[in-house]
Write a protein that holds these residues in place. Structure first.
Motif, PDB file in Angstrom:
ATOM      1  N   ARG A   5       0.947  -1.323   0.048  1.00  0.00           N
ATOM      2  CA  ARG A   5      -0.010   0.062   0.138  1.00  0.00           C
ATOM      3  C   ARG A   5       0.866   1.115   0.151  1.00  0.00           C
ATOM      4  O   ARG A   5       1.335   1.573   1.143  1.00  0.00           O
ATOM      5  CB  ARG A   5      -0.904  -0.040   1.180  1.00  0.00           C
ATOM      6  N   PRO A   6       1.296   1.833  -1.253  1.00  0.00           N
ATOM      7  CA  PRO A   6       2.236   3.007  -1.160  1.00  0.00           C
ATOM      8  C   PRO A   6       1.679   4.151  -0.742  1.00  0.00           C
ATOM      9  O   PRO A   6       2.517   5.187  -0.462  1.00  0.00           O
ATOM     10  CB  PRO A   6       2.477   3.079  -2.673  1.00  0.00           C
ATOM     11  N   SER A   7       0.300   4.401  -0.615  1.00  0.00           N
ATOM     12  CA  SER A   7       0.006   5.692  -0.165  1.00  0.00           C
ATOM     13  C   SER A   7      -1.237   5.477   0.734  1.00  0.00           C
ATOM     14  O   SER A   7      -2.228   4.476   0.659  1.00  0.00           O
ATOM     15  CB  SER A   7      -0.579   6.459  -1.210  1.00  0.00           C
ATOM     16  N   LEU A   8      -1.470   6.305   1.960  1.00  0.00           N
ATOM     17  CA  LEU A   8      -2.592   6.138   3.148  1.00  0.00           C
ATOM     18  C   LEU A   8      -3.343   7.617   3.071  1.00  0.00           C
ATOM     19  O   LEU A   8      -2.398   8.512   3.170  1.00  0.00           O
ATOM     20  CB  LEU A   8      -2.079   5.750   3.935  1.00  0.00           C
ATOM     21  N   ARG A   9      -4.612   7.539   3.337  1.00  0.00           N
ATOM     22  CA  ARG A   9      -5.179   8.601   3.950  1.00  0.00           C
ATOM     23  C   ARG A   9      -5.515   8.761   5.228  1.00  0.00           C
ATOM     24  O   ARG A   9      -6.249   7.861   5.559  1.00  0.00           O
ATOM     25  CB  ARG A   9      -6.538   9.056   3.029  1.00  0.00           C
ATOM     26  N   PHE A  77      -7.298   5.255   7.570  1.00  0.00           N
ATOM     27  CA  PHE A  77      -7.192   5.146   8.828  1.00  0.00           C
ATOM     28  C   PHE A  77      -7.333   6.551   9.514  1.00  0.00           C
ATOM     29  O   PHE A  77      -7.156   7.577   9.126  1.00  0.00           O
ATOM     30  CB  PHE A  77      -5.695   4.525   9.345  1.00  0.00           C
ATOM     31  N   ALA A  78      -7.474   6.400  10.792  1.00  0.00           N
ATOM     32  CA  ALA A  78      -7.649   7.802  11.667  1.00  0.00           C
ATOM     33  C   ALA A  78      -6.897   7.610  12.860  1.00  0.00           C
ATOM     34  O   ALA A  78      -6.358   6.430  13.452  1.00  0.00           O
ATOM     35  CB  ALA A  78      -9.168   7.855  12.177  1.00  0.00           C
ATOM     36  N   VAL A  79      -6.233   8.608  13.576  1.00  0.00           N
ATOM     37  CA  VAL A  79      -5.484   8.826  14.620  1.00  0.00           C
ATOM     38  C   VAL A  79      -6.330   9.570  15.757  1.00  0.00           C
ATOM     39  O   VAL A  79      -6.794  10.683  15.420  1.00  0.00           O
ATOM     40  CB  VAL A  79      -4.181   9.386  14.557  1.00  0.00           C
ATOM     41  N   HIS A  80      -6.542   9.008  16.700  1.00  0.00           N
ATOM     42  CA  HIS A  80      -7.322   9.414  17.971  1.00  0.00           C
ATOM     43  C   HIS A  80      -6.713   9.506  19.100  1.00  0.00           C
ATOM     44  O   HIS A  80      -5.726   8.667  19.314  1.00  0.00           O
ATOM     45  CB  HIS A  80      -8.570   8.494  18.107  1.00  0.00           C
ATOM     46  N   ASP A 210      -6.862  -5.690   5.615  1.00  0.00           N
ATOM     47  CA  ASP A 210      -5.552  -6.255   6.115  1.00  0.00           C
ATOM     48  C   ASP A 210      -4.530  -5.683   5.839  1.00  0.00           C
ATOM     49  O   ASP A 210      -3.620  -5.619   6.683  1.00  0.00           O
ATOM     50  CB  ASP A 210      -5.532  -7.770   5.586  1.00  0.00           C
ATOM     51  N   ALA A 211      -4.251  -5.018   4.562  1.00  0.00           N
ATOM     52  CA  ALA A 211      -3.065  -4.275   4.292  1.00  0.00           C
ATOM     53  C   ALA A 211      -2.771  -3.302   5.474  1.00  0.00           C
ATOM     54  O   ALA A 211      -1.561  -3.009   5.932  1.00  0.00           O
ATOM     55  CB  ALA A 211      -2.900  -3.894   2.988  1.00  0.00           C
ATOM     56  N   THR A 212      -3.699  -2.110   5.544  1.00  0.00           N
ATOM     57  CA  THR A 212      -3.426  -1.098   6.414  1.00  0.00           C
ATOM     58  C   THR A 212      -3.156  -1.630   7.961  1.00  0.00           C
ATOM     59  O   THR A 212      -2.574  -1.187   8.590  1.00  0.00           O
ATOM     60  CB  THR A 212      -4.593  -0.300   6.435  1.00  0.00           C
ATOM     61  N   LEU A 216       0.279  -0.626  10.090  1.00  0.00           N
ATOM     62  CA  LEU A 216      -0.117   0.174  11.250  1.00  0.00           C
ATOM     63  C   LEU A 216       0.583  -0.792  12.492  1.00  0.00           C
ATOM     64  O   LEU A 216       1.056  -0.256  13.331  1.00  0.00           O
ATOM     65  CB  LEU A 216      -1.468   0.530  11.754  1.00  0.00           C
ATOM     66  N   ALA A 217       0.193  -1.923  12.269  1.00  0.00           N
ATOM     67  CA  ALA A 217       0.609  -2.790  13.434  1.00  0.00           C
ATOM     68  C   ALA A 217       2.365  -2.675  13.605  1.00  0.00           C
ATOM     69  O   ALA A 217       2.684  -3.024  14.967  1.00  0.00           O
ATOM     70  CB  ALA A 217       0.307  -4.295  13.148  1.00  0.00           C
ATOM     71  N   ARG A 218       2.890  -2.330  12.781  1.00  0.00           N
ATOM     72  CA  ARG A 218       4.609  -2.098  13.068  1.00  0.00           C
ATOM     73  C   ARG A 218       4.875  -1.049  14.033  1.00  0.00           C
ATOM     74  O   ARG A 218       5.847  -0.707  14.566  1.00  0.00           O
ATOM     75  CB  ARG A 218       5.236  -1.888  11.705  1.00  0.00           C
TER      76      ARG A 218
END
Length: 311
Positions: A5-9, A77-80, A210-212, A216-218
């Motif tokens: 996944r080369p790009s994420l929003r 994904f979102a950051v809270h 699954d890819a995201t 993120l799990a890293r």
């Protein structure tokens, strides 16, 4: 290193602190995972209203719009701020990462460099948190609590304006905004326990992505996840949100047989009395059970009445 996944929003609130926190996560993904990240700002109910958070339902007012944007596919994904997340999971979503926690303690920012103990009797202290109000009143310092809302700058600005003599804030936010030197006192958790999850961030994505999730799990920190799991399990068992005066702090420490989890919690009345303070220990792998067990002990001491009184 590249990924599938080369790009994420990344969905984020537009406040200075939220943008700073989201930017920190975006930078880590760019640097450590080799992905491009675009920040997408989303307005939430908590941002649009000036009403006290407790009257708006407390937990979730900064989260619902971000979650719906996730489900629609507007963002990946979102950051809270973890303390803003309701303790009831959303089955459509997963918290794929809880990065290493920042300092969870509260701080005082006061006029003339004063500490809590140095503030004159009758000083006005601003906070929008029933948890902070209850614990501050329990200290018996003779100060007056003034309800305030707004971002960090707005709250601190009320001191210069003469509206209050000081404000209580989370140290994590000041550190992330590079304003930690404005605190006149870092408050010992023995005096004021933080909100469950305070200082921690949650990276949430769709449960079927699954890819995201793998990416993120890293960023996940196992000690932080165990600590906040215990704190949030306690909060859930007490059936309390941020409108209830509940503080909790879990820490991982070296024990005789390896790592141990230590959890301290408080439930109080906003008047400062009565107050219930208890603690529990257990294995980090049993964090949820430790939180539940401690909550049950607090309920047996009458915590349910204190929680109900605050709702």
């Amino acid at each position: 290193m590249t990924t599938d996944r080369p790009s994420l929003r990344l969905g984020t609130r537009a406040s200075e602190l939220a943008m700073t926190q989201s930017g920190m996560i975006a930078d880590r993904l760019r640097t450590e995972c080799g992905v491009d990240v675009e920040l997408v700002t989303i307005s939430t109910e908590g941002d649009r209203s000036s009403a006290p958070l407790a009257s708006m339902g407390g937990q979730g007012v900064f989260v619902a719009a971000l979650r719906e944007a996730l489900v629609r596919g507007d963002v990946d994904f979102a950051v809270h701020s973890l303390k803003d997340l309701p303790t009831t999971p959303d089955p459509r979503l997963t918290v794929a990462a809880i990065p290493r926690r920042e300092d969870p303690r509260d701080v005082l920012v006061a006029r003339d460099g004063l500490t809590l103990g140095e503030l004159p009797h009758g000083s006005r202290i601003g906070t929008g948190s029933p948890r902070r109000e209850a614990q501050l009143n329990a200290l018996g310092l003779g100060v007056e609590v003034v309800a305030i809302r707004g971002n960090v700058g707005t709250r601190i600005g009320k001191i210069a304006a003469g509206d209050v003599d000081g404000v209580l804030l989370a140290r994590a936010g000041l550190l992330r905004l590079d304003r930690a030197d404005e605190a006149t006192e870092v408050i010992d958790p023995l005096q004021m326990l933080p909100a469950p999850g305070q200082g921690a961030l949650a990276c949430e994505c769709r449960v079927d992505d699954d890819a995201t999730t793998r990416l993120l799990a890293r960023l996940d920190d196992s000690d932080t996840r165990a600590a906040v799991t215990a704190e949030r399990s306690l909060l859930a068992t007490l059936e309390a949100g941020c409108s209830a005066p509940v503080g909790a702090l879990a820490e991982i420490a070296d024990g005789d047989h390896g790592d141990e989890l230590w959890l301290r919690a408080v439930v109080g009345d906003v008047s400062g009395s009565p107050t219930i303070r208890l603690s529990a220990t257990g294995l980090p792998s049993e964090a949820a059970a430790v939180g539940e067990r401690l909550a049950v002990e607090m309920l047996a001491e009458g915590a349910d009445a204190l929680v109900a009184a605050a709702l």
